[in-house]
Design an enzyme around this catalytic site. Structure first.
Site, PDB file in Angstrom:
ATOM      1  N   GLU A 113      -2.098  -5.528  -3.389  1.00  0.00           N
ATOM      2  CA  GLU A 113      -1.175  -4.770  -2.530  1.00  0.00           C
ATOM      3  C   GLU A 113      -0.110  -5.692  -1.941  1.00  0.00           C
ATOM      4  O   GLU A 113       1.079  -5.333  -1.886  1.00  0.00           O
ATOM      5  CB  GLU A 113      -1.952  -4.085  -1.414  1.00  0.00           C
ATOM      6  CG  GLU A 113      -2.826  -2.940  -1.899  1.00  0.00           C
ATOM      7  CD  GLU A 113      -3.546  -2.231  -0.771  1.00  0.00           C
ATOM      8  OE1 GLU A 113      -3.848  -1.041  -0.935  1.00  0.00           O
ATOM      9  OE2 GLU A 113      -3.810  -2.873   0.280  1.00  0.00           O
ATOM     10  N   ASP A 161       0.830  -1.200   0.000  1.00  0.00           N
ATOM     11  CA  ASP A 161       0.000   0.000   0.000  1.00  0.00           C
ATOM     12  C   ASP A 161       0.868   1.257   0.000  1.00  0.00           C
ATOM     13  O   ASP A 161       0.619   2.205  -0.756  1.00  0.00           O
ATOM     14  CB  ASP A 161      -0.913  -0.021   1.227  1.00  0.00           C
ATOM     15  CG  ASP A 161      -1.775   1.225   1.331  1.00  0.00           C
ATOM     16  OD1 ASP A 161      -2.599   1.446   0.427  1.00  0.00           O
ATOM     17  OD2 ASP A 161      -1.629   1.976   2.304  1.00  0.00           O
TER      18      ASP A 161
END
Length: 264
Positions: A142, A74
């Site tokens: 992610e 992320d």
């Protein structure tokens, strides 16, 4: 044809050797199909595909899942996408860049990309979580980014995000036109009117399947605006932002109260 550096050539040789002697050739082939290279350390990718509902025991005896890799991915996504947009749109203001980045890294976009990459079919997750959590694929994207970073470094990770995720799976022209990201729109509004914005996690709970639910409140200029719930903090931020944005449009007294807190 572009010549390979000694380091790149060495890594390719090592990855091919590992592939030839690997027990899990299927996963090697799957990762190669997505990234264009064979893993040097397959363990990162195996962990990237482990949902928290079905953790695995690591070599140190601890239970592990892909949430730490998801956190890392992320952060890297935000940095790479931010730099990519900064170069792509040299005349656009901060609000536009922030809004566009948010649209790219939002759960809906990542989840669609994850499904196109067929990540969910390789994720280790309980049947309850698979049927209920619609963001497993996006979370895995992610985590995959985090795995690539640890396995190959920043340059390879940057190339993967730009060339594979953005160029091949996103239509930026269409994405820029969409207005689905209420958090981004709310942030743009606060920047325009110089109003402080704050998101506060006010409660956490579990649903009947044990999945966590987050409840977040949004404050504008220190004034409570609204709250929202979701199966991730980002989802709860979106829900709260949507309510706050609608309230600013329909509640004149509230809007004036918020604007009175503007600085500068």
């Amino acid at each position: 044809m572009k010549s390979l550096t000694p380091t790149t050539l060495f890594n390719r040789i090592i990855s091919v050797i590992k592939f030839l002697f690997a027990k899990e050739k299927g996963l090697y082939v799957f990762i190669h199909g997505i990234t264009g290279f064979y893993p040097l350390h397959i363990e990162y990718y195996k962990l990237a595909l482990v949902h928290r509902s079905m953790p695995v025991k690591s070599s140190n005896g601890r239970w592990a899942n892909n949430e730490r890799l998801e956190f890392l991915g992320d952060a890297i996504l935000d940095a790479v996408v931010g730099a990519y947009l900064y170069d792509l749109y040299p005349t656009k203001h901060e609000g536009f860049l922030t809004s566009t980045r948010a649209k790219i890294v939002q759960r809906e976009s990542l989840n669609r990309i994850g499904k196109e990459l067929r990540l969910e079919s390789h994720v280790r997750a309980s049947s309850h979580s698979s049927s209920h959590n619609s963001y497993i694929s996006g979370n895995a994207v992610e985590a995959l980014v985090g795995a690539i970073y640890l396995d190959r470094g920043y340059k390879a990770c940057k190339d993967f995000i730009e060339k594979k995720l953005i160029d091949e799976h996103l239509n930026l022209k269409e994405l820029v036109k969409t207005e689905r990201n209420y958090k981004s729109r709310l942030i743009e509004w606060t920047q325009k009117y110089r109003v402080a914005i704050e998101f506060q996690l006010i409660d956490t709970m579990n649903d009947s399947d044990g999945n966590p639910i987050f409840k977040t409140a949004v404050l504008l200029g220190g004034i409570y605006a609204s709250d929202g719930s979701g199966y991730s903090k980002k989802e709860s931020h979106q829900a709260a932002s949507k309510k706050a944005f609608e309230r600013l449009k329909t509640d004149k007294i509230f809007r004036e109260q918020v604007l009175s807190t503007a600085t500068g």
